[in-house]
Design a protein around this motif. Structure first.
Motif, PDB file in Angstrom:
ATOM      1  N   GLN A   1      11.801   2.730 -12.027  1.00 14.85           N
ATOM      2  CA  GLN A   1      11.743   4.001 -11.560  1.00 14.85           C
ATOM      3  C   GLN A   1      11.340   4.729 -13.427  1.00 14.85           C
ATOM      4  O   GLN A   1      11.527   5.535 -13.842  1.00 14.85           O
ATOM      5  N   GLU A   2      11.065   3.757 -14.408  1.00 14.68           N
ATOM      6  CA  GLU A   2      10.492   4.123 -15.547  1.00 14.68           C
ATOM      7  C   GLU A   2       9.332   4.756 -15.612  1.00 14.68           C
ATOM      8  O   GLU A   2       8.277   4.016 -14.607  1.00 14.68           O
ATOM      9  N   ARG A   3       7.735   5.257 -15.962  1.00 11.47           N
ATOM     10  CA  ARG A   3       6.715   5.074 -16.419  1.00 11.47           C
ATOM     11  C   ARG A   3       5.855   4.403 -18.118  1.00 11.47           C
ATOM     12  O   ARG A   3       7.413   4.793 -18.901  1.00 11.47           O
ATOM     13  N   TRP A   4       5.287   3.708 -17.734  1.00  9.16           N
ATOM     14  CA  TRP A   4       4.701   2.987 -18.667  1.00  9.16           C
ATOM     15  C   TRP A   4       3.491   3.078 -18.042  1.00  9.16           C
ATOM     16  O   TRP A   4       2.881   2.927 -17.477  1.00  9.16           O
ATOM     17  N   GLU A   5       2.431   2.796 -19.366  1.00 10.94           N
ATOM     18  CA  GLU A   5       0.987   2.492 -18.950  1.00 10.94           C
ATOM     19  C   GLU A   5       0.477   0.999 -19.538  1.00 10.94           C
ATOM     20  O   GLU A   5       1.175   0.535 -20.814  1.00 10.94           O
ATOM     21  N   GLY A   6      -0.393   0.200 -18.958  1.00  8.19           N
ATOM     22  CA  GLY A   6      -1.253  -0.639 -19.521  1.00  8.19           C
ATOM     23  C   GLY A   6       0.296  -1.939 -18.835  1.00  8.19           C
ATOM     24  O   GLY A   6       1.055  -1.723 -18.069  1.00  8.19           O
TER      25      GLY A   6
ATOM     26  N   SER B   1      -5.879  -3.625 -13.402  1.00  7.13           N
ATOM     27  CA  SER B   1      -5.442  -2.821 -13.503  1.00  7.13           C
ATOM     28  C   SER B   1      -4.435  -1.872 -12.841  1.00  7.13           C
ATOM     29  O   SER B   1      -4.537  -0.545 -12.566  1.00  7.13           O
ATOM     30  N   LEU B   2      -3.592  -1.970 -13.881  1.00  9.82           N
ATOM     31  CA  LEU B   2      -2.017  -1.360 -13.011  1.00  9.82           C
ATOM     32  C   LEU B   2      -0.731  -1.217 -14.040  1.00  9.82           C
ATOM     33  O   LEU B   2      -1.508  -2.396 -14.872  1.00  9.82           O
ATOM     34  N   PRO B   3      -0.226  -0.837 -14.646  1.00 10.40           N
ATOM     35  CA  PRO B   3       0.823  -1.166 -15.186  1.00 10.40           C
ATOM     36  C   PRO B   3       1.543  -2.326 -14.812  1.00 10.40           C
ATOM     37  O   PRO B   3       2.722  -2.064 -13.620  1.00 10.40           O
ATOM     38  N   VAL B   4       1.944  -3.142 -16.022  1.00  5.94           N
ATOM     39  CA  VAL B   4       3.173  -4.070 -15.480  1.00  5.94           C
ATOM     40  C   VAL B   4       3.980  -4.413 -16.204  1.00  5.94           C
ATOM     41  O   VAL B   4       3.607  -4.817 -17.539  1.00  5.94           O
ATOM     42  N   THR B   5       5.188  -5.006 -15.665  1.00  6.81           N
ATOM     43  CA  THR B   5       5.726  -4.979 -16.513  1.00  6.81           C
ATOM     44  C   THR B   5       6.507  -6.259 -16.513  1.00  6.81           C
ATOM     45  O   THR B   5       6.905  -6.806 -15.345  1.00  6.81           O
TER      46      THR B   5
ATOM     47  N   ALA C   1       0.989  -1.300   0.516  1.00  7.92           N
ATOM     48  CA  ALA C   1       0.053   0.092  -0.136  1.00  7.92           C
ATOM     49  C   ALA C   1       1.074   1.675   0.095  1.00  7.92           C
ATOM     50  O   ALA C   1       1.948   1.312   0.781  1.00  7.92           O
ATOM     51  N   GLY C   2       0.544   2.038  -0.805  1.00  6.68           N
ATOM     52  CA  GLY C   2       0.794   3.204  -0.543  1.00  6.68           C
ATOM     53  C   GLY C   2       2.421   3.581  -1.510  1.00  6.68           C
ATOM     54  O   GLY C   2       3.037   4.121  -1.245  1.00  6.68           O
ATOM     55  N   THR C   3       2.108   2.612  -2.200  1.00  9.66           N
ATOM     56  CA  THR C   3       4.241   2.238  -2.688  1.00  9.66           C
ATOM     57  C   THR C   3       4.063   2.980  -4.230  1.00  9.66           C
ATOM     58  O   THR C   3       3.193   3.105  -4.620  1.00  9.66           O
ATOM     59  N   ASP C   4       5.283   3.447  -4.683  1.00 10.20           N
ATOM     60  CA  ASP C   4       5.333   3.622  -6.604  1.00 10.20           C
ATOM     61  C   ASP C   4       5.747   2.343  -7.193  1.00 10.20           C
ATOM     62  O   ASP C   4       5.423   2.647  -8.297  1.00 10.20           O
ATOM     63  N   GLY C   5       6.239   1.950  -6.957  1.00 10.11           N
ATOM     64  CA  GLY C   5       5.865   0.436  -7.460  1.00 10.11           C
ATOM     65  C   GLY C   5       6.816  -0.651  -6.242  1.00 10.11           C
ATOM     66  O   GLY C   5       6.923  -1.045  -5.015  1.00 10.11           O
ATOM     67  N   VAL C   6       5.944  -2.320  -6.699  1.00 14.55           N
ATOM     68  CA  VAL C   6       6.373  -3.255  -6.309  1.00 14.55           C
ATOM     69  C   VAL C   6       7.501  -3.649  -7.419  1.00 14.55           C
ATOM     70  O   VAL C   6       6.507  -4.187  -8.148  1.00 14.55           O
ATOM     71  N   PHE C   7       8.189  -4.506  -6.793  1.00 14.89           N
ATOM     72  CA  PHE C   7       9.183  -5.365  -7.604  1.00 14.89           C
ATOM     73  C   PHE C   7       8.677  -6.588  -6.855  1.00 14.89           C
ATOM     74  O   PHE C   7       8.335  -7.644  -5.497  1.00 14.89           O
ATOM     75  N   ALA C   8       7.569  -7.829  -7.824  1.00 14.07           N
ATOM     76  CA  ALA C   8       6.809  -9.205  -8.080  1.00 14.07           C
ATOM     77  C   ALA C   8       7.464 -10.088  -8.132  1.00 14.07           C
ATOM     78  O   ALA C   8       8.049 -10.224  -9.448  1.00 14.07           O
ATOM     79  N   MET C   9       7.843 -11.346  -6.866  1.00 12.70           N
ATOM     80  CA  MET C   9       8.559 -12.736  -7.941  1.00 12.70           C
ATOM     81  C   MET C   9       7.780 -13.128  -6.980  1.00 12.70           C
ATOM     82  O   MET C   9       7.084 -13.229  -5.704  1.00 12.70           O
TER      83      MET C   9
END
Length: 288
Positions: free
Chosen positions: A188-193, A133-137, A62-70
């Motif tokens: 640290q990048e920005r993207w959509e979808g 419904s989040l930007p995911v790489t 919660a409240g983060t600018d991004g998550v590294f998920a594995m």
């Protein structure tokens, strides 16, 4: 603030180190606070969460600018990958609830292969997170160079056993440090979808090249030796595996070439660490 799962492992630790070196705030997601002590000393915020528990993961993200998920690797899965789904389903649900600004999920070369094999588990991760419904790489990384840690002892005797074959066939490999750096950059990048980023080392690596890297690091001749296909199942079962077929299918995929990047990696990002550097580090770490 970026939340990092798997921070006590090689890739997660590399992600966190890279973010900290870029003066970014890191929330270390750990199963028990004692495991985060070293990261707390480095200035990380600590979030205690079980990867199989949606509630604690939601709070960690919660409240983060991004998550590294594995998700933790499963080398000997039951049919249907129930062990991994215990983590994938709560992870997806937690991300949907927490709504971080973006997600970088560790995936693998071959996640898009339709043939049955061990890497299908990452296909399931990609499928689950694609519904968010989040930007995911999806960071599809090559075979980890550090897997060669299993070969250090045998290399000292002059031979490494290779399931990858033929011995001159090169496959995409990558150092875990390069994976961590790439993931930190992506966060640290920005993207959509949704997007897929492929990652491999500066050059592809054959079993012969791996043996040559060991020879260079050890200062003694080392050669690669093929493990005959008909011996694989008995060897893996003797090692304690109950269901070695997915692992065997994965190796066959690398050997046959149907596990690979699109366009054979022509558009993949490239790491900087060579197999010679990675093996030299492994050998030094083992005190050889």
């Amino acid at each position: 603030m970026f939340a990092v799962t798997g921070i006590t492992g090689k890739v997660g630790a590399a992600v966190a180190r890279s973010l900290l070196s870029a003066d970014q705030s890191v929330r270390a997601v750990v199963r028990d606070r004692s495991r985060g002590a070293a990261w707390e000393q480095l200035g990380c915020e600590i979030a205690v969460a079980d990867l199989s528990d949606t509630e604690t993961l939601t709070a960690a993200f919660a409240g983060t600018d991004g998550v590294f998920a594995m998700v933790p690797p499963v080398f000997d899965p039951a049919p249907g990958f129930p062990e991994a789904m215990r983590f994938i389903d709560p992870l997806s649900a937690a991300l949907a609830r927490a709504k971080p600004a973006r997600v970088v999920a560790l995936s693998t070369v071959g996640a898009d292969a339709p043939q049955p094999n061990l890497l299908n588990v990452l296909s399931r991760l990609e499928s689950a997170l694609s519904s968010l419904s989040l930007p995911v790489t999806f960071l599809r990384a090559g075979w980890f160079m550090e897997n060669a840690a299993w070969d250090v002892d045998s290399a000292k005797s002059g031979v490494i056993q290779s399931y990858l074959q033929p011995l001159d066939r090169a496959v995409p490999m990558i150092s875990t440090d390069d994976v961590g750096r790439a993931a930190a950059d992506l966060l640290q990048e920005r993207w959509e979808g949704k997007r897929v980023v492929e990652l491999e080392g500066p050059r592809r690596v054959s079993p012969n090249a791996l043996a040559a890297a060991f020879a260079k690091a050890l200062g003694t001749p080392v050669r690669a030796e093929v493990v005959a296909r008909e011996q694989w199942e008995s060897i893996f079962r003797a090692q304690g595996m109950k269901n070695p077929i997915p692992r065997m299918q994965m190796i066959e995929g690398f050997n046959a070439g149907w596990i690979d990047f699109v366009d054979h990696g022509a558009h993949a990002r490239k790491g900087s660490i060579s197999i010679d550097q990675a093996i030299a580090t492994l050998v030094q770490r083992e005190g050889a």
